[in-house]
Design a protein around this motif. Structure first.
Motif, PDB file in Angstrom:
ATOM      1  N   VAL A 202      76.052  25.857 141.990  1.00 49.81           N
ATOM      2  CA  VAL A 202      77.000  25.437 140.700  1.00 49.81           C
ATOM      3  C   VAL A 202      77.271  24.018 140.513  1.00 49.81           C
ATOM      4  O   VAL A 202      77.244  23.340 139.443  1.00 49.81           O
ATOM      5  CB  VAL A 202      78.333  26.103 140.639  1.00 49.81           C
ATOM      6  CG1 VAL A 202      79.357  25.755 139.554  1.00 49.81           C
ATOM      7  CG2 VAL A 202      78.122  27.850 140.432  1.00 49.81           C
ATOM      8  N   GLY A 203      77.706  23.165 141.815  1.00 44.29           N
ATOM      9  CA  GLY A 203      77.897  21.923 141.668  1.00 44.29           C
ATOM     10  C   GLY A 203      76.671  21.292 141.276  1.00 44.29           C
ATOM     11  O   GLY A 203      76.723  20.101 140.696  1.00 44.29           O
ATOM     12  N   LEU A 204      75.352  21.557 141.906  1.00 47.05           N
ATOM     13  CA  LEU A 204      74.418  20.897 141.620  1.00 47.05           C
ATOM     14  C   LEU A 204      73.904  20.930 139.914  1.00 47.05           C
ATOM     15  O   LEU A 204      73.460  20.119 139.551  1.00 47.05           O
ATOM     16  CB  LEU A 204      73.121  21.183 142.437  1.00 47.05           C
ATOM     17  CG  LEU A 204      73.181  20.670 143.962  1.00 47.05           C
ATOM     18  CD1 LEU A 204      72.216  21.400 144.781  1.00 47.05           C
ATOM     19  CD2 LEU A 204      73.234  19.093 144.003  1.00 47.05           C
ATOM     20  N   MET A 205      74.191  21.979 139.573  1.00 50.53           N
ATOM     21  CA  MET A 205      73.738  22.428 138.161  1.00 50.53           C
ATOM     22  C   MET A 205      74.684  21.951 137.179  1.00 50.53           C
ATOM     23  O   MET A 205      74.119  21.038 136.180  1.00 50.53           O
ATOM     24  CB  MET A 205      73.992  24.060 137.991  1.00 50.53           C
ATOM     25  CG  MET A 205      73.110  24.233 136.529  1.00 50.53           C
ATOM     26  SD  MET A 205      71.400  24.092 136.525  1.00 50.53           S
ATOM     27  CE  MET A 205      70.828  25.051 137.927  1.00 50.53           C
ATOM     28  N   LEU A 206      76.044  21.626 137.492  1.00 46.96           N
ATOM     29  CA  LEU A 206      76.798  20.661 136.515  1.00 46.96           C
ATOM     30  C   LEU A 206      76.470  19.207 136.815  1.00 46.96           C
ATOM     31  O   LEU A 206      76.524  18.645 135.622  1.00 46.96           O
ATOM     32  CB  LEU A 206      78.402  21.051 137.050  1.00 46.96           C
ATOM     33  CG  LEU A 206      78.938  22.425 136.859  1.00 46.96           C
ATOM     34  CD1 LEU A 206      80.112  22.451 137.629  1.00 46.96           C
ATOM     35  CD2 LEU A 206      79.230  22.526 135.336  1.00 46.96           C
ATOM     36  N   LEU A 207      76.340  18.726 137.928  1.00 50.56           N
ATOM     37  CA  LEU A 207      76.014  17.273 137.993  1.00 50.56           C
ATOM     38  C   LEU A 207      74.351  16.906 137.165  1.00 50.56           C
ATOM     39  O   LEU A 207      74.470  16.193 136.665  1.00 50.56           O
ATOM     40  CB  LEU A 207      75.450  16.946 139.800  1.00 50.56           C
ATOM     41  CG  LEU A 207      76.982  16.613 140.530  1.00 50.56           C
ATOM     42  CD1 LEU A 207      76.478  16.647 141.902  1.00 50.56           C
ATOM     43  CD2 LEU A 207      77.429  15.366 139.739  1.00 50.56           C
ATOM     44  N   CYS A 208      73.574  17.904 137.359  1.00 56.80           N
ATOM     45  CA  CYS A 208      72.385  17.969 136.702  1.00 56.80           C
ATOM     46  C   CYS A 208      72.586  17.946 135.142  1.00 56.80           C
ATOM     47  O   CYS A 208      71.882  16.914 134.438  1.00 56.80           O
ATOM     48  CB  CYS A 208      71.340  19.148 137.003  1.00 56.80           C
ATOM     49  SG  CYS A 208      69.643  19.005 136.449  1.00 56.80           S
ATOM     50  N   VAL A 209      73.452  18.549 134.483  1.00 59.36           N
ATOM     51  CA  VAL A 209      73.763  18.655 133.212  1.00 59.36           C
ATOM     52  C   VAL A 209      74.174  17.363 132.881  1.00 59.36           C
ATOM     53  O   VAL A 209      73.859  16.602 131.793  1.00 59.36           O
ATOM     54  CB  VAL A 209      74.696  19.617 132.674  1.00 59.36           C
ATOM     55  CG1 VAL A 209      75.228  19.403 131.460  1.00 59.36           C
ATOM     56  CG2 VAL A 209      74.327  21.025 132.649  1.00 59.36           C
ATOM     57  N   LEU A 210      75.335  16.645 133.687  1.00 60.32           N
ATOM     58  CA  LEU A 210      75.807  15.407 133.240  1.00 60.32           C
ATOM     59  C   LEU A 210      75.039  14.136 133.510  1.00 60.32           C
ATOM     60  O   LEU A 210      74.863  13.449 132.770  1.00 60.32           O
ATOM     61  CB  LEU A 210      77.129  15.124 134.347  1.00 60.32           C
ATOM     62  CG  LEU A 210      78.657  16.027 133.731  1.00 60.32           C
ATOM     63  CD1 LEU A 210      79.278  16.039 134.954  1.00 60.32           C
ATOM     64  CD2 LEU A 210      78.936  15.817 132.458  1.00 60.32           C
ATOM     65  N   VAL A 211      73.922  14.329 134.426  1.00 64.67           N
ATOM     66  CA  VAL A 211      73.263  13.153 134.868  1.00 64.67           C
ATOM     67  C   VAL A 211      72.069  13.270 133.780  1.00 64.67           C
ATOM     68  O   VAL A 211      71.810  12.234 133.347  1.00 64.67           O
ATOM     69  CB  VAL A 211      72.574  13.397 136.045  1.00 64.67           C
ATOM     70  CG1 VAL A 211      71.359  12.353 136.471  1.00 64.67           C
ATOM     71  CG2 VAL A 211      73.667  13.178 137.388  1.00 64.67           C
ATOM     72  N   LEU A 212      71.677  14.306 133.215  1.00 66.80           N
ATOM     73  CA  LEU A 212      70.631  14.177 132.255  1.00 66.80           C
ATOM     74  C   LEU A 212      71.057  13.681 130.955  1.00 66.80           C
ATOM     75  O   LEU A 212      70.312  12.947 130.242  1.00 66.80           O
ATOM     76  CB  LEU A 212      70.273  15.768 131.980  1.00 66.80           C
ATOM     77  CG  LEU A 212      68.973  16.408 133.121  1.00 66.80           C
ATOM     78  CD1 LEU A 212      68.765  17.519 132.624  1.00 66.80           C
ATOM     79  CD2 LEU A 212      67.918  15.670 133.295  1.00 66.80           C
ATOM     80  N   GLU A 213      72.610  13.806 130.892  1.00 67.26           N
ATOM     81  CA  GLU A 213      72.934  13.294 129.432  1.00 67.26           C
ATOM     82  C   GLU A 213      73.124  11.894 129.673  1.00 67.26           C
ATOM     83  O   GLU A 213      72.728  10.885 128.815  1.00 67.26           O
ATOM     84  CB  GLU A 213      74.486  13.945 129.237  1.00 67.26           C
ATOM     85  CG  GLU A 213      74.299  15.267 128.824  1.00 67.26           C
ATOM     86  CD  GLU A 213      75.573  15.813 128.589  1.00 67.26           C
ATOM     87  OE1 GLU A 213      76.689  15.248 129.000  1.00 67.26           O
ATOM     88  OE2 GLU A 213      75.945  16.748 127.796  1.00 67.26           O
TER      89      GLU A 213
END
Length: 392
Positions: A202-213
């Motif tokens: 979950v942490g990595l997926m949330l970070l992925c969403v934010l970093v891609l933005e």
């Protein structure tokens, strides 16, 4: 220290790392509020590991057990608030707070029920499933279209369901007769192992969403001229090939502000900036859907009109010229008018873009040399191509 105790310590450290990661990302993300809520989510939820260790070693165990439940549940509800900020959804914080309080009271009530029974296990695990289910539903309701967003919905739903599975696992594997016995049980090892995997996922997926933005924002910032609000030359070059691939004709309109140096000399760079900003706003408002508008030089602008003939492009350029000639510029005296000159070229069937831009540039200079504040049509592409062949 037992294997479960070791995993509790590992989960605590992992959560603290994610807290720091989200705080770092919040410094650059346009969703910095969401990132900070996610950081708080991991920080608060990680306290449950500390409280569960205290249950085994420091009396009274009931206090630490309820605090462990409350901290984990509070972190999960903070995740829901962060999801709301991430996707721009309305969140009833009072409603979440009321639900959180009700679940904590429920945990207090069921604490003395016999452990290892299905009713007790379901009543304990269901609040976590509900809280995570709210986050999954919120992300789903946002109708996010990217793969990462959809993956986040699935992961949140799986994490929610896993708490119901844990209730059955607690009965089958045994979670100990008392809260103190939990760390020595097989269920504790299984529960903390599953928890570690899902926390990281979950942490990595949330970070992925934010970093891609952040990456997308940086790309946009690198391709947009901040003064005019139009694309810069890089942004134009990166998009033009896709538009040129469509069925022709396509036309170019090259624009240049007249006597721009005089505007700078008379009213300073702020006056010049105001003129560029006003022209950029005019182009954005007037450009048809699918057109590509860019500022490619100091006071020079370029417009690609796909599926547009030179006749339609000339009419469009004349309309722009007339509008600019009579429109005041915010920031300059009301009596000041900054006119513009235009060169229009239709791109030939097999003509390279650079040749068409050269023809439009020649037409623009012709407009400058014949008094400015006018529109000139470029030479036909066949003539220019023939001159180029002879020159070579």
């Amino acid at each position: 220290m037992s294997g479960a105790g070791f995993l509790l310590t590992v989960n605590f450290l992992i959560a603290q790392c994610f807290c720091l990661f989200f705080l770092a990302v919040s410094a650059r993300s346009r969703n910095r509020v969401a990132a900070r809520w996610f950081a708080g989510c991991f920080a608060v939820a990680s306290l449950s590991a500390v409280f569960e260790l205290l249950v085994a070693y420091v009396p009274p165990p009931k206090l630490w057990a309820i605090l462990a439940f409350a901290s984990m549940l509070g972190g999960v509800f903070m995740l829901r608030v962060g999801i709301g900020h991430l996707y721009g959804l309305k969140t009833s914080r009072w409603g979440l707070a009321g639900l959180f309080a009700a679940f904590v009271v429920l945990d207090y009530v069921i604490y003395d029920l016999p452990r290892g029974t299905l009713p007790q296990a379901l009543l304990y695990q269901t609040p976590f499933a509900v809280a995570l289910g709210l986050s999954a539903f919120a992300a789903f309701r946002a109708r996010a279209k990217s793969f990462v967003d959809r993956a986040l919905v699935v992961l949140l739903a799986v994490t929610s369901a896993h708490f119901i599975v844990k209730a059955f696992a607690a009965v089958l594997a045994g979670s100990g007769d008392t809260a103190r016995d939990y760390l020595a049980s097989q269920f504790a090892l299984l529960s903390q192992s599953m928890g570690a995997v899902l926390v990281v996922a979950v942490g990595l997926m949330l970070l992925c969403v934010l970093v891609l933005e952040i990456v997308a924002d940086e790309k946009v910032n690198a391709e947009v001229d901040p003064l005019s609000g139009l694309l810069n030359r890089r942004g134009f070059d990166n998009r033009v090939d896709a538009l040129m691939a469509g069925q022709r004709p396509h036309s170019l309109v090259l624009c240049d502000l007249d006597h721009f140096k005089a505007v700078n000399d008379t009213y300073g760079h702020q006056g010049g900036d105001a003129a560029i900003r006003a022209f950029g706003e005019m182009l954005q408002a007037a450009a048809p859907k699918g057109a590509l508008a860019a500022r490619i030089g100091g006071e020079e602008f370029l417009l690609l009109l796909p599926h547009t003939s030179k006749e339609a492009a000339l009419l469009f350029a004349h309309a722009l010229r007339a509008t600019r000639a009579v429109s005041p510029i915010p920031g300059l005296p009301a009596s000041v008018r900054v006119t513009s000159s235009f060169g229009v070229a239709e791109i030939g069937e097999k003509e390279p873009l650079r040749f068409a831009m050269r023809r439009a540039d020649d037409a623009l200079y012709a407009a400058k040399n014949t008094g400015r504040d006018c529109v000139r049509e470029a030479e036909p592409p066949a003539v220019v191509l023939e001159v180029v062949k002879r020159a070579n």
